[in-house]
Design an enzyme around this catalytic site. Sequence first.
Site, PDB file in Angstrom:
ATOM      1  N   TYR A   6       0.800  -1.229   0.000  1.00  0.00           N
ATOM      2  CA  TYR A   6       0.000   0.000   0.000  1.00  0.00           C
ATOM      3  C   TYR A   6       0.833   1.279   0.000  1.00  0.00           C
ATOM      4  O   TYR A   6       0.470   2.250   0.689  1.00  0.00           O
ATOM      5  CB  TYR A   6      -0.939   0.024   1.212  1.00  0.00           C
ATOM      6  CG  TYR A   6      -1.917  -1.111   1.277  1.00  0.00           C
ATOM      7  CD1 TYR A   6      -2.751  -1.414   0.200  1.00  0.00           C
ATOM      8  CD2 TYR A   6      -2.026  -1.891   2.430  1.00  0.00           C
ATOM      9  CE1 TYR A   6      -3.660  -2.453   0.266  1.00  0.00           C
ATOM     10  CE2 TYR A   6      -2.930  -2.937   2.503  1.00  0.00           C
ATOM     11  CZ  TYR A   6      -3.742  -3.206   1.419  1.00  0.00           C
ATOM     12  OH  TYR A   6      -4.642  -4.245   1.484  1.00  0.00           O
ATOM     13  N   TYR A 133     -14.638  -3.478   1.161  1.00  0.00           N
ATOM     14  CA  TYR A 133     -13.292  -4.054   1.021  1.00  0.00           C
ATOM     15  C   TYR A 133     -13.370  -5.498   1.488  1.00  0.00           C
ATOM     16  O   TYR A 133     -13.792  -5.779   2.618  1.00  0.00           O
ATOM     17  CB  TYR A 133     -12.267  -3.293   1.861  1.00  0.00           C
ATOM     18  CG  TYR A 133     -10.900  -3.964   1.841  1.00  0.00           C
ATOM     19  CD1 TYR A 133     -10.025  -3.745   0.783  1.00  0.00           C
ATOM     20  CD2 TYR A 133     -10.532  -4.855   2.841  1.00  0.00           C
ATOM     21  CE1 TYR A 133      -8.796  -4.394   0.739  1.00  0.00           C
ATOM     22  CE2 TYR A 133      -9.310  -5.492   2.810  1.00  0.00           C
ATOM     23  CZ  TYR A 133      -8.445  -5.270   1.764  1.00  0.00           C
ATOM     24  OH  TYR A 133      -7.236  -5.914   1.716  1.00  0.00           O
ATOM     25  N   ASP A 223     -18.620 -11.119   5.787  1.00  0.00           N
ATOM     26  CA  ASP A 223     -17.161 -11.040   5.875  1.00  0.00           C
ATOM     27  C   ASP A 223     -16.830 -10.403   7.223  1.00  0.00           C
ATOM     28  O   ASP A 223     -16.804  -9.183   7.362  1.00  0.00           O
ATOM     29  CB  ASP A 223     -16.634 -10.205   4.713  1.00  0.00           C
ATOM     30  CG  ASP A 223     -15.125  -9.969   4.792  1.00  0.00           C
ATOM     31  OD1 ASP A 223     -14.500 -10.392   5.780  1.00  0.00           O
ATOM     32  OD2 ASP A 223     -14.581  -9.323   3.866  1.00  0.00           O
ATOM     33  N   LYS A 250      -7.921 -12.578  10.833  1.00  0.00           N
ATOM     34  CA  LYS A 250      -7.300 -11.595  11.718  1.00  0.00           C
ATOM     35  C   LYS A 250      -7.240 -12.065  13.169  1.00  0.00           C
ATOM     36  O   LYS A 250      -6.325 -12.761  13.568  1.00  0.00           O
ATOM     37  CB  LYS A 250      -8.002 -10.240  11.588  1.00  0.00           C
ATOM     38  CG  LYS A 250      -7.774  -9.558  10.234  1.00  0.00           C
ATOM     39  CD  LYS A 250      -8.293  -8.145  10.236  1.00  0.00           C
ATOM     40  CE  LYS A 250      -8.120  -7.480   8.876  1.00  0.00           C
ATOM     41  NZ  LYS A 250      -6.730  -7.227   8.489  1.00  0.00           N
TER      42      LYS A 250
END
Length: 401
Positions: A6, A133, A223, A250
């Site tokens: 990024y 996202y 998600d 995560k």
Amino acid sequence: MIWYPYVQMKTMTPPCKIVDANGVYLYTENQKLIDSISSWWSVIHGYKHPELNRALVEQAEKFSHVMLGGLTHEPVKKLADKLESFLPGDLNYCFFSDSGSVAVEVALKMALQYYMNRGEEQRTMILALEHAYHGDTFKTMEAGDDEDYHFVLKAYGPSRYVVHIPTEIPALEQAFEKYHSCLNCFIVEPLLQGAGGMRMYDISFLKRARELCDKYGVLLIFDEVATGFGRTGNRFVADLVLPDILVLGKALTGGYIGHAVTVANQKVYDGFYDDVPEHALMHGPTFMGNPLACSVALKSIELFETQDYMSAIHRIEAITRREMEGFTDERIKEIRIMGGCVCVEVRDAAVLKGYQQFAYERGVFSRPFLKYLYAMVPYIIKEDELVKVLQTMKEWFIMKK
């Protein structure tokens, strides 16, 4: 040479070199930093947790990895069993992978193949949210709506297979009325859209989505890679509205090691369970069900339960509201708070230029992006540490008048 994420490599600021980490702190060679974003929202237990360390070491002394193709092992069985009892409803069938992006890819593949297996070959479309996202792999980029990935639109043109809508019930209803016969799934980041700007919306939208998915026979995918394990103030948003497929990552391993899981309900699983070989789910990440990851995930879930993390998250939210609600500045568009997340959205991204260094000098690691200054702290954070993070955010606006 490392190619960092990024960032434009030619103009990037050199990253901070971390030499140690413990609790909520990262250590450089000359600075001690509160990690206000939990290493991309994953390190919920903090760093160097003795019980998580022990779980990894004990498993490593047995074996660190075996493939799940033709083999299995106790840690993956225990984790699947634990998730079956831990998750709501009939979300019982666990397909493991090595990252959140891949786990979402699996969910999207499941949804498409579920209908192909049924002979409903017209159901090729995905309904998704604006500002979504879902990861950096190719299909997740298509399902997402991140401006950083709009180069794909230049290359291929708008997707014929994805429709994006705002988090508004009229738009939801119109989309189902128009596209329902072609949809295989509706995928959302429930209640909290992370990389799209920490956007927050109401549960009523998801309840209506569940009704419409049931009415038109469309699979609902949550998600919860970022939102799962308490980040929204709920264990899982799936506790409030039950999806057909749930994706976790995560915090699943407390940020210790890459691992994710796509969990399907009975209906979805039955769509693949067949004598026909072609109806099998043909997917198999090399490191799916990694024993080290499964062992640390089991311990992570145990800590989440036994240490009453939900109370800790509600305390974090209460402190955050006390410190941030009512704070105003003409450069701030909105302050949003939900569970273990706070976001200060500014009107002009230039306002945040220099904040990362400002925070570093005050002992806080932060990584604002675009117009969003946010914190997603580890759940073990103490009140004075959390206040320091929040005060640093406010000081930026006070001192930069």
